[in-house]
Design a protein around this motif. Structure first.
Motif, PDB file in Angstrom:
ATOM      1  N   VAL A 128     -52.103 -39.649  12.363  1.00  0.00           N
ATOM      2  CA  VAL A 128     -50.953 -38.995  12.999  1.00  0.00           C
ATOM      3  C   VAL A 128     -50.068 -39.980  13.754  1.00  0.00           C
ATOM      4  O   VAL A 128     -48.953 -39.655  14.135  1.00  0.00           O
ATOM      5  CB  VAL A 128     -51.447 -37.878  13.967  1.00  0.00           C
TER       6      VAL A 128
ATOM      7  N   TYR B 219     -46.221 -40.306  14.128  1.00  0.00           N
ATOM      8  CA  TYR B 219     -45.399 -39.158  14.509  1.00  0.00           C
ATOM      9  C   TYR B 219     -45.538 -38.821  15.989  1.00  0.00           C
ATOM     10  O   TYR B 219     -45.707 -37.668  16.375  1.00  0.00           O
ATOM     11  CB  TYR B 219     -45.776 -37.961  13.630  1.00  0.00           C
TER      12      TYR B 219
ATOM     13  N   SER C 127     -49.482 -40.567  21.832  1.00  0.00           N
ATOM     14  CA  SER C 127     -48.238 -40.122  21.193  1.00  0.00           C
ATOM     15  C   SER C 127     -46.996 -40.641  21.901  1.00  0.00           C
ATOM     16  O   SER C 127     -45.909 -40.652  21.322  1.00  0.00           O
ATOM     17  CB  SER C 127     -48.196 -38.593  21.119  1.00  0.00           C
TER      18      SER C 127
ATOM     19  N   ALA D 213     -54.598 -31.911  14.507  1.00  0.00           N
ATOM     20  CA  ALA D 213     -54.525 -32.460  15.862  1.00  0.00           C
ATOM     21  C   ALA D 213     -55.852 -32.255  16.587  1.00  0.00           C
ATOM     22  O   ALA D 213     -56.520 -31.240  16.408  1.00  0.00           O
ATOM     23  CB  ALA D 213     -53.396 -31.790  16.637  1.00  0.00           C
TER      24      ALA D 213
ATOM     25  N   GLN E 246     -43.086 -36.156  17.453  1.00  0.00           N
ATOM     26  CA  GLN E 246     -43.425 -34.790  17.045  1.00  0.00           C
ATOM     27  C   GLN E 246     -44.645 -34.277  17.813  1.00  0.00           C
ATOM     28  O   GLN E 246     -44.694 -33.102  18.189  1.00  0.00           O
ATOM     29  CB  GLN E 246     -43.675 -34.746  15.538  1.00  0.00           C
ATOM     30  N   VAL E 247     -45.622 -35.145  18.056  1.00  0.00           N
ATOM     31  CA  VAL E 247     -46.792 -34.744  18.833  1.00  0.00           C
ATOM     32  C   VAL E 247     -46.381 -34.433  20.270  1.00  0.00           C
ATOM     33  O   VAL E 247     -46.839 -33.449  20.868  1.00  0.00           O
ATOM     34  CB  VAL E 247     -47.881 -35.829  18.796  1.00  0.00           C
TER      35      VAL E 247
ATOM     36  N   TYR F  30     -56.653 -40.312  15.218  1.00  0.00           N
ATOM     37  CA  TYR F  30     -55.270 -40.032  15.615  1.00  0.00           C
ATOM     38  C   TYR F  30     -54.330 -41.151  15.177  1.00  0.00           C
ATOM     39  O   TYR F  30     -53.290 -40.913  14.555  1.00  0.00           O
ATOM     40  CB  TYR F  30     -55.143 -39.836  17.138  1.00  0.00           C
TER      41      TYR F  30
ATOM     42  N   VAL G 223     -46.867 -33.077  12.140  1.00  0.00           N
ATOM     43  CA  VAL G 223     -48.126 -33.420  12.815  1.00  0.00           C
ATOM     44  C   VAL G 223     -49.279 -33.057  11.877  1.00  0.00           C
ATOM     45  O   VAL G 223     -50.051 -32.184  12.135  1.00  0.00           O
ATOM     46  CB  VAL G 223     -48.274 -32.666  14.163  1.00  0.00           C
ATOM     47  N   HIS G 224     -49.364 -33.647  10.739  1.00  0.00           N
ATOM     48  CA  HIS G 224     -48.618 -34.793  10.244  1.00  0.00           C
ATOM     49  C   HIS G 224     -47.930 -34.529   8.901  1.00  0.00           C
ATOM     50  O   HIS G 224     -47.449 -35.459   8.253  1.00  0.00           O
ATOM     51  CB  HIS G 224     -49.556 -36.008  10.117  1.00  0.00           C
TER      52      HIS G 224
ATOM     53  N   TYR H 269     -54.100 -37.697  24.024  1.00  0.00           N
ATOM     54  CA  TYR H 269     -53.025 -37.465  23.056  1.00  0.00           C
ATOM     55  C   TYR H 269     -51.656 -37.754  23.659  1.00  0.00           C
ATOM     56  O   TYR H 269     -50.755 -38.246  22.971  1.00  0.00           O
ATOM     57  CB  TYR H 269     -53.093 -36.035  22.513  1.00  0.00           C
TER      58      TYR H 269
END
Length: 404
Positions: A202, A205, A249, A168, A208-209, A198, A147-148, A245
């Motif tokens: 990011v 991913y 995500s 993040a 992962q988030v 974002y 992240v990331h 988020y």
């Protein structure tokens, strides 16, 4: 002259903003600049959380010197080793040679790759759940790999309930004195640049988030201090950005909208989607967005694809394939792991339409894409005889919006 700001009684913002930069990471346009955030805790032991880009190093070092007021700097917590947050580490070593660096094993691997100063003997390695007490404050460490970058972690100040979140919850845009979200006119104004940040930085991913969101959910978080953008400093705003988020995500459409992306050489493909947009509006579809992929920077297009539920890709055929800017967009969306969307393809070609096939080949490699079975093919320009096809296309798109 220092430019620091107090966050709590002994936690300070010591970062700075670059308004001269034109492209962040030499890729993403930042017309409003970018903030590089760093935070200093004045406890029995002094603690710096991350550093800044060289472009704002002068004000950063002045802020630290002013606040330390002759004290030494004891610890630097490194949540992220990317250059815009670590390149001033060497300057800190020269000024405060006794500092101890706090990070995980991957952190120190990267440090040795980036710098030639002695790292061994100046490090404290932490793992998931490790803690550090500096007097009044106790910090706990939470790994956030990919992240990331793989070494990323987040640091939670259990005393002040502050989560230092690395990249993040960041946004593009400089800070103009007002470092807190509730000092700004309306948090909704942050949304486009928070989303663009974002999705482009990011967005690949998401899994992962999601894992990190679940990990930090039990914590009582009263401040989110990211490495770019403002400090999230009240519960309502924190809940709002956490919800965003979670949607981004999990690749859940943020809005029930249609976005049309078009690549047009002489204007005929553009005309076709303009006609389509009118048909959609007449059916009651609102908030339609349209983007010329040759004119709009791709970072904005990626953000819009993450936002909307239904995506239309309309392209001229080109070199027996697809218009190059459209191909670039689709490949970038695939690289960013976009999924859970309904997609329609429209092609144009004068003698051998090829765009739909080329676009489909890329889209077929994406996850959970509902490719609507009503592609429209145009030869040179939209003809009056195709009005029924356009009407049917609009109906299919409206139905896709209404389907859960």
């Amino acid at each position: 002259m220092h430019q620091s700001r107090k966050i709590t009684d002994d936690v300070y913002y010591v970062g700075g903003s670059d308004r001269r930069i034109s492209r962040f990471e030499n890729v993403f346009p930042v017309p409003d600049g970018i903030a590089y955030n760093s935070y200093l805790v004045l406890d029995e032991k002094t603690v710096l959380l991350d550093t800044v880009d060289l472009s704002v190093s002068r004000v950063f070092l002045e802020n630290i010197e002013h606040l330390l007021n002759g004290r030494k700097l004891d610890y630097v917590i490194i949540n992220h080793m990317e250059c815009d947050h670590s390149c001033t580490l060497e300057e800190l070593v020269l000024r405060y040679p006794d500092i101890q660096f706090i990070g995980n094993a991957k952190t120190f691997t990267f440090m040795k790759q980036f710098f030639k100063f002695p790292v061994d003997g100046h490090t404290i390695e932490v793992k998931e759940g490790s803690t550090l007490t500096t007097g009044k404050h106790t910090f706990s460490f939470h790994m956030a790999p990919m992240v990331h970058w793989p070494e990323v972690m987040m640091t939670y100040d259990t005393t002040e309930k502050i989560m230092f979140t690395s990249d993040a919850f960041g946004t593009f845009g400089a800070l103009n004195g007002n470092i807190f979200v509730d000092e700004l006119e309306d948090r909704i104004l942050l949304l486009p640049e928070a989303r663009r940040y974002y999705t482009n930085i990011v967005g690949k991913y998401g899994a992962q988030v999601q894992a990190v969101l679940k990990k930090i959910a039990p914590l009582d978080i009263r401040y989110i201090c990211a490495l770019h953008g403002p400090v999230w400093n009240n519960q309502e705003d924190i809940a709002w950005i956490l919800d965003k988020y979670n949607k981004w995500s999990s690749y859940t459409p943020e809005t029930e909208d249609i976005v049309i992306f078009y690549g047009s050489i002489y204007g005929n493909t553009e005309n076709a989607v303009n006609v389509l947009s009118v048909k959609l509006a007449q059916l009651g579809v609102k908030n339609i967005k349209m983007y010329d992929v040759a004119e709009t920077d791709i970072s904005y297009l990626i953000a819009e694809a993450f936002r909307a539920k239904v995506l239309v890709f309309a392209s001229s055929s080109y070199n027996a394939g697809v218009f190059d800017k459209m191909e670039y967009l689709l490949l970038d969306l695939k690289a960013h792991n976009i999924q859970n969307r309904s997609v329609m393809l429209i092609e144009n070609g004068s003698w051998a339409p090829s765009a739909a096939k080329a676009m489909n080949e890329i889209i077929s490699g994406m996850k959970n894409i509902n490719l609507l079975n009503h592609n429209l093919s145009i030869k040179s320009q939209l003809n009056p005889e195709q009005e029924e096809q356009i009407d049917a296309t609009a109906q299919v798109l409206k139905q896709a919006l209404q389907t859960s």
